[in-house]
Design a protein around this motif. Structure first.
Motif, PDB file in Angstrom:
ATOM      1  N   PRO A   1     -53.891 -28.360 -11.183  1.00  0.00           N
ATOM      2  CA  PRO A   1     -54.578 -28.632  -9.920  1.00  0.00           C
ATOM      3  C   PRO A   1     -54.967 -27.320  -9.256  1.00  0.00           C
ATOM      4  O   PRO A   1     -54.329 -26.312  -9.528  1.00  0.00           O
ATOM      5  N   PRO A   2     -55.936 -27.258  -8.396  1.00  0.00           N
ATOM      6  CA  PRO A   2     -56.781 -28.388  -8.029  1.00  0.00           C
ATOM      7  C   PRO A   2     -57.865 -28.623  -9.082  1.00  0.00           C
ATOM      8  O   PRO A   2     -58.089 -27.769  -9.932  1.00  0.00           O
ATOM      9  N   ILE A   3     -58.512 -29.730  -8.974  1.00  0.00           N
ATOM     10  CA  ILE A   3     -59.561 -30.192  -9.897  1.00  0.00           C
ATOM     11  C   ILE A   3     -59.173 -30.071 -11.367  1.00  0.00           C
ATOM     12  O   ILE A   3     -59.936 -29.591 -12.187  1.00  0.00           O
ATOM     13  N   MET A   4     -57.997 -30.544 -11.670  1.00  0.00           N
ATOM     14  CA  MET A   4     -57.488 -30.564 -13.039  1.00  0.00           C
ATOM     15  C   MET A   4     -58.307 -31.551 -13.877  1.00  0.00           C
ATOM     16  O   MET A   4     -58.619 -32.646 -13.432  1.00  0.00           O
ATOM     17  N   GLY A   5     -58.664 -31.119 -15.092  1.00  0.00           N
ATOM     18  CA  GLY A   5     -59.317 -32.003 -16.045  1.00  0.00           C
ATOM     19  C   GLY A   5     -60.814 -32.133 -15.917  1.00  0.00           C
ATOM     20  O   GLY A   5     -61.418 -32.949 -16.602  1.00  0.00           O
ATOM     21  N   VAL A   6     -61.438 -31.330 -15.063  1.00  0.00           N
ATOM     22  CA  VAL A   6     -62.894 -31.359 -14.964  1.00  0.00           C
ATOM     23  C   VAL A   6     -63.444 -29.948 -15.164  1.00  0.00           C
ATOM     24  O   VAL A   6     -62.736 -28.958 -15.000  1.00  0.00           O
ATOM     25  N   TRP A   7     -64.710 -29.877 -15.529  1.00  0.00           N
ATOM     26  CA  TRP A   7     -65.368 -28.587 -15.727  1.00  0.00           C
ATOM     27  C   TRP A   7     -65.780 -28.024 -14.375  1.00  0.00           C
ATOM     28  O   TRP A   7     -66.333 -28.719 -13.540  1.00  0.00           O
ATOM     29  N   ASN A   8     -65.479 -26.761 -14.177  1.00  0.00           N
ATOM     30  CA  ASN A   8     -65.790 -26.077 -12.927  1.00  0.00           C
ATOM     31  C   ASN A   8     -66.074 -24.613 -13.248  1.00  0.00           C
ATOM     32  O   ASN A   8     -65.799 -24.146 -14.348  1.00  0.00           O
ATOM     33  N   GLY A   9     -66.572 -23.900 -12.274  1.00  0.00           N
ATOM     34  CA  GLY A   9     -66.769 -22.472 -12.456  1.00  0.00           C
ATOM     35  C   GLY A   9     -65.439 -21.744 -12.491  1.00  0.00           C
ATOM     36  O   GLY A   9     -64.401 -22.271 -12.106  1.00  0.00           O
ATOM     37  N   VAL A  10     -65.476 -20.535 -12.969  1.00  0.00           N
ATOM     38  CA  VAL A  10     -64.295 -19.674 -13.004  1.00  0.00           C
ATOM     39  C   VAL A  10     -64.066 -19.141 -11.601  1.00  0.00           C
ATOM     40  O   VAL A  10     -65.020 -18.818 -10.894  1.00  0.00           O
ATOM     41  N   GLY A  11     -62.813 -19.038 -11.180  1.00  0.00           N
ATOM     42  CA  GLY A  11     -62.572 -18.511  -9.843  1.00  0.00           C
ATOM     43  C   GLY A  11     -61.114 -18.493  -9.477  1.00  0.00           C
ATOM     44  O   GLY A  11     -60.250 -18.796 -10.289  1.00  0.00           O
ATOM     45  N   GLY A  12     -60.852 -18.135  -8.246  1.00  0.00           N
ATOM     46  CA  GLY A  12     -59.488 -18.062  -7.765  1.00  0.00           C
ATOM     47  C   GLY A  12     -59.450 -17.526  -6.350  1.00  0.00           C
ATOM     48  O   GLY A  12     -60.451 -17.549  -5.643  1.00  0.00           O
ATOM     49  N   LYS A  13     -58.318 -17.028  -5.961  1.00  0.00           N
ATOM     50  CA  LYS A  13     -58.109 -16.549  -4.596  1.00  0.00           C
ATOM     51  C   LYS A  13     -58.118 -15.021  -4.558  1.00  0.00           C
ATOM     52  O   LYS A  13     -57.698 -14.362  -5.501  1.00  0.00           O
ATOM     53  N   ASN A  14     -58.595 -14.482  -3.424  1.00  0.00           N
ATOM     54  CA  ASN A  14     -58.545 -13.035  -3.221  1.00  0.00           C
ATOM     55  C   ASN A  14     -57.106 -12.608  -2.967  1.00  0.00           C
ATOM     56  O   ASN A  14     -56.340 -13.339  -2.341  1.00  0.00           O
ATOM     57  N   GLU A  15     -56.775 -11.431  -3.432  1.00  0.00           N
ATOM     58  CA  GLU A  15     -55.473 -10.847  -3.141  1.00  0.00           C
ATOM     59  C   GLU A  15     -55.555 -10.073  -1.832  1.00  0.00           C
ATOM     60  O   GLU A  15     -56.650  -9.805  -1.332  1.00  0.00           O
ATOM     61  N   ALA A  16     -54.407  -9.714  -1.278  1.00  0.00           N
ATOM     62  CA  ALA A  16     -54.361  -8.976  -0.015  1.00  0.00           C
ATOM     63  C   ALA A  16     -55.193  -7.696  -0.118  1.00  0.00           C
ATOM     64  O   ALA A  16     -55.159  -7.000  -1.135  1.00  0.00           O
TER      65      ALA A  16
ATOM     66  N   ILE B   1     -77.116 -25.657 -18.616  1.00  0.00           N
ATOM     67  CA  ILE B   1     -77.334 -26.046 -17.230  1.00  0.00           C
ATOM     68  C   ILE B   1     -77.766 -27.497 -17.134  1.00  0.00           C
ATOM     69  O   ILE B   1     -77.305 -28.237 -16.258  1.00  0.00           O
ATOM     70  N   ASP B   2     -78.618 -27.951 -18.040  1.00  0.00           N
ATOM     71  CA  ASP B   2     -79.040 -29.360 -18.033  1.00  0.00           C
ATOM     72  C   ASP B   2     -77.851 -30.301 -18.205  1.00  0.00           C
ATOM     73  O   ASP B   2     -77.809 -31.369 -17.603  1.00  0.00           O
ATOM     74  N   TRP B   3     -76.893 -29.921 -19.018  1.00  0.00           N
ATOM     75  CA  TRP B   3     -75.679 -30.736 -19.219  1.00  0.00           C
ATOM     76  C   TRP B   3     -74.857 -30.775 -17.937  1.00  0.00           C
ATOM     77  O   TRP B   3     -74.381 -31.835 -17.522  1.00  0.00           O
ATOM     78  N   ILE B   4     -74.699 -29.623 -17.297  1.00  0.00           N
ATOM     79  CA  ILE B   4     -73.922 -29.542 -16.062  1.00  0.00           C
ATOM     80  C   ILE B   4     -74.534 -30.419 -14.977  1.00  0.00           C
ATOM     81  O   ILE B   4     -73.829 -31.134 -14.271  1.00  0.00           O
ATOM     82  N   LEU B   5     -75.857 -30.383 -14.864  1.00  0.00           N
ATOM     83  CA  LEU B   5     -76.550 -31.067 -13.768  1.00  0.00           C
ATOM     84  C   LEU B   5     -76.951 -32.506 -14.091  1.00  0.00           C
ATOM     85  O   LEU B   5     -77.491 -33.200 -13.219  1.00  0.00           O
ATOM     86  N   ASN B   6     -76.677 -32.985 -15.286  1.00  0.00           N
ATOM     87  CA  ASN B   6     -77.041 -34.350 -15.654  1.00  0.00           C
ATOM     88  C   ASN B   6     -76.341 -35.340 -14.720  1.00  0.00           C
ATOM     89  O   ASN B   6     -75.118 -35.306 -14.590  1.00  0.00           O
ATOM     90  N   PRO B   7     -77.086 -36.236 -14.066  1.00  0.00           N
ATOM     91  CA  PRO B   7     -76.471 -37.166 -13.115  1.00  0.00           C
ATOM     92  C   PRO B   7     -75.471 -38.130 -13.760  1.00  0.00           C
ATOM     93  O   PRO B   7     -74.640 -38.708 -13.064  1.00  0.00           O
ATOM     94  N   ASN B   8     -75.528 -38.298 -15.078  1.00  0.00           N
ATOM     95  CA  ASN B   8     -74.580 -39.173 -15.770  1.00  0.00           C
ATOM     96  C   ASN B   8     -73.306 -38.444 -16.182  1.00  0.00           C
ATOM     97  O   ASN B   8     -72.402 -39.060 -16.746  1.00  0.00           O
ATOM     98  N   ASN B   9     -73.226 -37.158 -15.913  1.00  0.00           N
ATOM     99  CA  ASN B   9     -72.068 -36.361 -16.305  1.00  0.00           C
ATOM    100  C   ASN B   9     -70.983 -36.494 -15.241  1.00  0.00           C
ATOM    101  O   ASN B   9     -71.108 -35.967 -14.146  1.00  0.00           O
ATOM    102  N   LEU B  10     -69.909 -37.190 -15.567  1.00  0.00           N
ATOM    103  CA  LEU B  10     -68.803 -37.390 -14.636  1.00  0.00           C
ATOM    104  C   LEU B  10     -67.696 -36.369 -14.835  1.00  0.00           C
ATOM    105  O   LEU B  10     -66.678 -36.421 -14.156  1.00  0.00           O
ATOM    106  N   GLY B  11     -67.886 -35.420 -15.762  1.00  0.00           N
ATOM    107  CA  GLY B  11     -66.840 -34.471 -16.097  1.00  0.00           C
ATOM    108  C   GLY B  11     -66.941 -33.124 -15.414  1.00  0.00           C
ATOM    109  O   GLY B  11     -66.220 -32.200 -15.762  1.00  0.00           O
ATOM    110  N   VAL B  12     -67.824 -32.991 -14.430  1.00  0.00           N
ATOM    111  CA  VAL B  12     -68.013 -31.729 -13.722  1.00  0.00           C
ATOM    112  C   VAL B  12     -67.513 -31.904 -12.283  1.00  0.00           C
ATOM    113  O   VAL B  12     -67.705 -32.958 -11.678  1.00  0.00           O
ATOM    114  N   ALA B  13     -66.873 -30.874 -11.747  1.00  0.00           N
ATOM    115  CA  ALA B  13     -66.371 -30.925 -10.367  1.00  0.00           C
ATOM    116  C   ALA B  13     -67.481 -31.386  -9.427  1.00  0.00           C
ATOM    117  O   ALA B  13     -68.632 -30.956  -9.555  1.00  0.00           O
TER     118      ALA B  13
END
Length: 141
Positions: free
Chosen positions: A14-29, A99-111
């Motif tokens: 978590p969060p958004i476990m099991g779906v495709w999302n961009g790479v990222g995280g939190k800033n450090e101090a 990109i077409d796969w990511i933006l496909n309206p039938n794709n339920l596997g993207v955040a």
């Protein structure tokens, strides 16, 4: 990002476990948004990036009525990197997605936010400000 593909991560935690999302995280101090983004890309992918574009901020209100949010970046990588095959990391599975796969309206596997803000990031120059509320991302400016 490389040509018509974006490196996505299918998260195992978590969060958004099991779906495709961009790479990222939190800033450090004491870390700027740029420094945090470059570090997170390296930690999650092993790629050292130097050419990046700050594309904006997405904000939302938390259950405590506080503002939270994230910075959004696009990074360009050498086209030879997009030939790498899907691989497992400590965060989940990395894979280049068209990109077409990511933006496909039938794709339920993207955040849920990605297909709402990504078209703006790809088309609009400079930074954008988005607000997320009740499952909808709205472009503010």
């Amino acid at each position: 990002m490389s040509d018509d593909k974006i490196l996505m991560l299918n998260r195992e935690k978590p969060p958004i476990m099991g779906v495709w999302n961009g790479v990222g995280g939190k800033n450090e101090a004491n870390e700027t948004a740029d420094e945090g983004a470059i570090r997170e890309v390296f930690e999650e992918t092993g790629f050292k990036v130097s050419q990046y574009f700050s594309k904006g901020v997405i904000t939302w209100e938390t259950s405590n009525d506080e503002k939270d949010g994230l910075y959004v970046y696009l990074f360009h990588v050498d086209s030879t990197l997009d030939n790498e095959v899907m691989r497992k990391t400590r965060e989940g599975i990395l894979d280049w997605k068209h990109i077409d796969w990511i933006l496909n309206p039938n794709n339920l596997g993207v955040a849920e936010m990605v297909n709402q803000y990504l078209p703006v990031l790809l088309e609009k120059e400079g930074d954008s400000l988005f607000e997320y509320n009740d499952g909808i991302v709205t472009l503010i400016e």
